[in-house]
Design a protein around this motif. Structure first.
Motif, PDB file in Angstrom:
ATOM      1  N   GLU A 270      35.918  30.898 -32.147  1.00  0.00           N
ATOM      2  CA  GLU A 270      36.076  32.321 -31.815  1.00  0.00           C
ATOM      3  C   GLU A 270      37.461  32.640 -31.248  1.00  0.00           C
ATOM      4  OE1 GLU A 270      31.681  31.287 -31.492  1.00  0.00           O
ATOM      5  OE2 GLU A 270      33.593  30.367 -30.910  1.00  0.00           O
ATOM      6  N   ASN A 271      38.001  31.762 -30.401  1.00  0.00           N
ATOM      7  CA  ASN A 271      39.282  32.044 -29.750  1.00  0.00           C
ATOM      8  C   ASN A 271      40.490  31.818 -30.658  1.00  0.00           C
ATOM      9  OD1 ASN A 271      39.253  29.265 -29.849  1.00  0.00           O
ATOM     10  ND2 ASN A 271      39.693  28.949 -27.691  1.00  0.00           N
TER      11      ASN A 271
ATOM     12  N   ASP B 113      28.159  34.280 -28.634  1.00  0.00           N
ATOM     13  CA  ASP B 113      28.596  35.140 -27.535  1.00  0.00           C
ATOM     14  C   ASP B 113      27.495  35.133 -26.486  1.00  0.00           C
ATOM     15  OD1 ASP B 113      30.326  36.761 -26.128  1.00  0.00           O
ATOM     16  OD2 ASP B 113      30.309  38.412 -27.563  1.00  0.00           O
TER      17      ASP B 113
ATOM     18  N   ASN C 165      32.754  35.762 -25.653  1.00  0.00           N
ATOM     19  CA  ASN C 165      33.672  35.785 -26.797  1.00  0.00           C
ATOM     20  C   ASN C 165      33.964  37.168 -27.360  1.00  0.00           C
ATOM     21  OD1 ASN C 165      34.408  32.987 -27.257  1.00  0.00           O
ATOM     22  ND2 ASN C 165      32.252  32.645 -27.759  1.00  0.00           N
TER      23      ASN C 165
ATOM     24  N   HIS D 228      37.573  38.034 -28.064  1.00  0.00           N
ATOM     25  CA  HIS D 228      38.164  37.379 -29.233  1.00  0.00           C
ATOM     26  C   HIS D 228      37.781  38.114 -30.521  1.00  0.00           C
ATOM     27  CE1 HIS D 228      39.374  34.288 -26.523  1.00  0.00           C
ATOM     28  NE2 HIS D 228      38.143  33.844 -26.311  1.00  0.00           N
TER      29      HIS D 228
END
Length: 272
Positions: free
Chosen positions: A126-127, A151, A167, A170
């Protein structure tokens, strides 16, 4: 008692062992308390828990879960004729699916292939999705972009703080990068973004057509895929809203909602 380690399947005693997770990593705190970062097996949630709160899932339980999961994908059906799509009479919208979970990415790809959809699935944490999305959009030129993974909310009573979501920030940055690319490419994307308990309002404000999770609830693994499929197999002159999709989503508009979009399917017509 067997020591819990990375990769184990576990449940949380304090939550009545309601969800099966995979241990993603273990963080050792200075006060000798070990914290496990957990990711849902069939629900798109990320959470954490003290090791002492975790219960190992037996191999039989995990095998039964895997069998049930594959059965759900196998039993999924589509209203459109898959043979027509494969023969080129119908051209469905092209999907680019970014998934933060490696196993989900593989299962998503399996589903898309079963349905005869034109989809590219990439497993990207995700990042890192926001850093890679422009390049992938340039390479694959999709009609539909799915941005998902895991998330979750850290504190359930703090709704309007982006840093209370594991998340969501992101996903939001990835949407922004995709919309910047869209201005250059001149191609209108349909974007789904989010996972369990994601910051729905902020994700929609960032430019998503559909997002999770308005009621801050857990969403099913298949929910983002079902939205992408509906857009891909709907004619381009039809405008789709969640009223058209809600019945196919586990929790309807509580789990996913949005502003809607036109479909992305085209048909070839021949004159004899």
């Amino acid at each position: 008692m067997k020591k819990i380690k990375k990769g184990d399947n576990v449940t949380r005693n304090s939550y009545n062992n309601d969800i099966i997770f995979k241990v993603d990593k273990i963080i050792k705190k200075s006060n000798n308390i070990n914290i496990a970062i957990l990711k849902g097996i069939d629900i798109r949630i990320e959470a954490d828990a003290q090791i002492e709160d975790l219960k190992l899932v037996s191999k039989n339980e995990k095998q039964n879960l895997d069998i049930e999961f594959k059965k759900r994908i196998r039993n999924s059906t589509s209203k459109n004729n898959c043979d027509e799509r494969l023969n080129g009479i119908i051209k469905t919208g092209k999907i680019l699916h970014l998934d933060g979970d490696k196993k989900y990415a593989g299962k998503s790809e399996m589903y898309y292939k079963k349905m005869g959809l034109n989809a590219i699935v990439k497993n990207i944490p995700e990042n890192k999705q926001s850093k890679m999305v422009k390049q992938l959009l340039m390479i694959y030129n999709p009609d539909i972009l799915v941005i998902t993974g895991h998330d979750g909310m850290i504190k359930n009573n703090v709704v309007n703080d982006i840093f209370n979501y594991r998340n969501s920030r992101h996903f939001i940055e990835t949407i922004k990068q995709a919309r910047k690319f869209e201005k250059v490419s001149k191609k209108k994307l349909v974007i789904f973004a989010g996972a369990c308990q994601s910051y729905f309002e902020a994700i929609i404000s960032a430019g998503a057509n559909f997002a999770s999770s308005p009621a801050r609830i857990l969403i099913d693994f298949l929910d983002p895929i079902m939205v992408a499929e509906k857009i891909a197999i709907t004619e381009s002159y039809k405008y789709i809203t969640m009223d058209d999709i809600a019945s196919e989503i586990r929790d309807g508009k509580k789990g996913i909602d949005g502003i809607g979009s036109n479909g992305k399917m085209t048909k070839k017509f021949t004159i004899n």
